[in-house]
Design a protein around this motif. Structure first.
Motif, short mmCIF file in Angstrom:
data_model
loop_
_atom_site.label_atom_id
_atom_site.label_comp_id
_atom_site.label_asym_id
_atom_site.label_seq_id
_atom_site.Cartn_x
_atom_site.Cartn_y
_atom_site.Cartn_z
N PHE A 195 3.78 -7.97 -4.13
CA PHE A 195 4.93 -7.10 -4.41
C PHE A 195 5.47 -7.29 -5.82
N ALA A 255 4.80 -4.35 8.48
CA ALA A 255 4.84 -4.91 7.13
C ALA A 255 4.09 -4.03 6.14
N GLU A 256 2.93 -3.49 6.57
CA GLU A 256 2.17 -2.63 5.68
C GLU A 256 2.92 -1.32 5.43
N VAL A 283 7.32 -10.26 4.51
CA VAL A 283 7.47 -8.95 3.85
C VAL A 283 8.93 -8.71 3.47
N ILE A 327 6.13 -1.00 5.20
CA ILE A 327 7.14 -1.27 4.17
C ILE A 327 6.47 -1.24 2.79
N TYR A 328 5.30 -1.88 2.68
CA TYR A 328 4.57 -1.91 1.41
C TYR A 328 4.26 -0.49 0.95
N PHE A 376 0.96 -9.07 7.28
CA PHE A 376 0.69 -7.99 6.36
C PHE A 376 -0.76 -7.99 5.90
N ALA A 432 -3.82 -5.37 6.98
CA ALA A 432 -4.15 -4.44 5.91
C ALA A 432 -5.65 -4.48 5.61
#
Lengths: 275, 268
Positions: free
Chosen positions: B214, A230-231, B112, A233-234, A215, A219
């Motif tokens: 997060f 992964a990015e 993640v 999802i973020y 991630f 990024a």
């Protein structure tokens, strides 16, 4: 003797309970998000599989991860070879070069690549000063930068399983091959490499699984242009509050990784990989 | 015939070694630039970005926060991992490998996925309390403990694997209770392993960013989160200064440890 039966529970219980409450139950909650937000049903999974934009992110992630895995394992093989079989001085130098980056945080390493590759970075400054190029080369905020940064992070991880496979070889096999008149190169390609194949496969699968969930490095070095899973999802979670879709993509990613891990356990014995 | 590396192999290995060191070297000149943006110092070298670290209280606060989170999370993770590994080693339950696989989950799952899971965990807890909650230091420490506990389990298990079972059996034969066996026999034998588990846990928490991103927003800004913000918005050369300091610490620790091991191996 109830107290004796209680003791294992008292020792094993706390961690299992802690991870059960803080990890397993919330993961079930995430799975629930994926089928209830914004409306009940499997529509988010349908979207994750059919949406062309999300599909392209999956394909890009797989493509980058494959390239990175191949390059990282090849590089790790070269450095592991000298680390395990070199002279004491060579072994000390390679060991330090493997361990120092290993302990340095992913952020610092990504930043180091920015400092090297950006338009005003080290490489462009030197090349321009030497008169080789007139315009700075674009090396970050694209897939090249992402791949380089990921490779850098993953090489040390690939070194350990390969090195342990190289350490466990039986020297007498090489002696025998020598006695039969095989050349050095032939011994290397026909005996040494095949005998370390479990280490290579183990390292490759491990690096690939690691790379899939990456991630931070993409990024920073991709600069929002080469988005990976992964990015994505973020972004789904925090930029366009779309929790259901973010959760669905996470569950799909988890399933892919679980399948690869099962394959890995079949191919290489796990205790060999750790040793 | 010992398969010594040929000059070509040595050359390739040193090329890889250089590649591994390159980004760490590149940070150094950038940290001494007098400019406000990322660039190489040309004529004038300056310490202004190191000064900025001291002047801006946000940096010091984030270091202090990361220290607290690192200590609390590694104490929790090491303690739980120690009890768990002892339980598996002493009682060898038939479902032991199943439990072992379960506690390693946060280590093998993509970060993640763990991040969104812990986000769910902490935002749910936020609704009922504000101590262990989203964007609090205790919440981050608990989440870090989840992430680093598997590594601590691996470390302690490796240490226990070196212990001779016969000394434990002997203690048991003399009628030692479970707690006597643990505190007088086993723990003194794995002191070093426990210390390693704690140290690794602390480093992992100190560097953690994938999950932290997060579960924090404005209040719990750890050092990695602070660096991340400086990297995303516009690249701030203060990041170079803090990076040089962190790289310096790591290199010093590794060199001291290597020198120490070399000295020990010469003696023996």
């Amino acid at each position: 003797m109830t107290s004796d039966r209680l003791k294992p529970v008292l020792l094993l219980g706390p961690l299992v309970l802690f991870l059960g409450l803080a990890y397993l139950v919330p993961f079930l909650g995430v799975m629930q998000w994926s089928v209830t937000l914004p409306e009940p049903g499997f529509s988010q999974y349908g979207k994750a599989v059919t949406d062309p934009l999300i599909q392209s992110v999956f394909f890009r992630t797989f493509r980058i991860c494959l390239i990175v895995t191949f390059c990282a394992v090849a590089a790790a093989y070269a450095i592991a070879y000298v680390w395990v079989r070199g002279t004491p001085a060579q072994r000390l130098v390679t060991e330090l070069c493997i361990l120092i980056p290993f302990w340095i945080s992913v952020l610092t390493r990504a930043f180091g690549w920015v400092a090297l590759l950006s338009n005003r970075g080290l490489i462009n400054t030197w090349l321009q000063a030497a008169g080789i190029i007139s315009e700075p080369l674009t090396m970050v905020r694209n897939e090249f930068g992402v791949a380089l940064g990921m490779m850098h992070f993953l090489i040390p991880f690939a070194v350990f399983p390969i090195a342990s496979a190289m350490r466990s070889l039986d020297e007498r096999v090489f002696l025998a091959a020598r006695g039969m008149g095989a050349s050095r190169l032939r011994i290397f390609w026909s005996i040494f490499v095949p005998m370390t194949l479990p280490g290579i496969l183990g390292a490759g699968l491990m690096v690939f699984v690691f790379a899939l969930g990456f991630f931070i490095t993409p990024a920073i070095l991709g600069g929002g242009r080469s988005v990976m899973i992964a990015e994505l999802i973020y972004l789904r979670l925090f930029q366009s509050p779309d929790w259901g879709l973010g959760a669905a993509i996470s569950v799909i990613l988890m399933l892919i990784v679980a399948a690869l891990l099962i394959l890995m356990l079949r191919l290489v014995r796990p205790n060999k990989m750790l040793g | 015939m010992s398969m010594k590396p040929t000059p070509i192999a040595v050359f390739l290995a040193f090329a890889v070694a250089l590649f591994l060191l390159l980004p760490l070297i590149a940070v150094v000149p950038v940290s001494f630039t007098p400019a406000r943006f990322l660039s190489m110092p040309t004529d004038v070298w300056s310490l202004r970005h190191y000064q900025a670290l001291l002047d801006n209280p946000a940096w010091l606060q984030s270091i202090w926060l990361s220290l607290r989170i690192g200590i609390l999370s590694s104490v929790i993770a090491t303690l739980l991992a120690l009890m768990f590994s002892l339980g598996i080693w002493m009682f060898r339950p038939w479902f032991g490998s199943l439990l072992f696989g379960f506690v390693l989950l946060p280590m093998v799952a993509p970060p993640v996925v763990s991040a969104i899971t812990l986000y769910f965990f902490l935002t749910t807890l936020s609704k009922v309390n504000d101590v262990v909650a989203y964007d609090t230091w205790v919440g981050v420490a608990i989440a870090h403990a989840v992430m680093i506990a598997p590594f601590a389990v691996v470390m302690v298990t490796v240490a226990l694997a070196q212990v001779d079972r016969r000394i434990d059996l002997a203690a048991r034969g003399f009628g030692a209770s479970v707690s006597q066996r643990v505190f007088k026999v086993i723990l003194p034998n794995i002191k070093f392993g426990i210390f390693t588990a704690f140290f690794l846990s602390f480093v992992l928490s100190w560097e953690e960013i994938g999950v932290t991103l997060f579960i924090t927003s404005v209040d719990a800004v750890t050092l990695p989160r602070m660096m991340w913000m400086g990297l995303r918005d516009n690249i701030d050369p203060a990041i170079a200064a803090i990076s040089v300091i962190l790289i310096g610490i790591v290199i010093t620790v590794i060199l001291v440890k290597t020198a120490f091991t070399l000295k020990l191996s010469r003696k023996s």
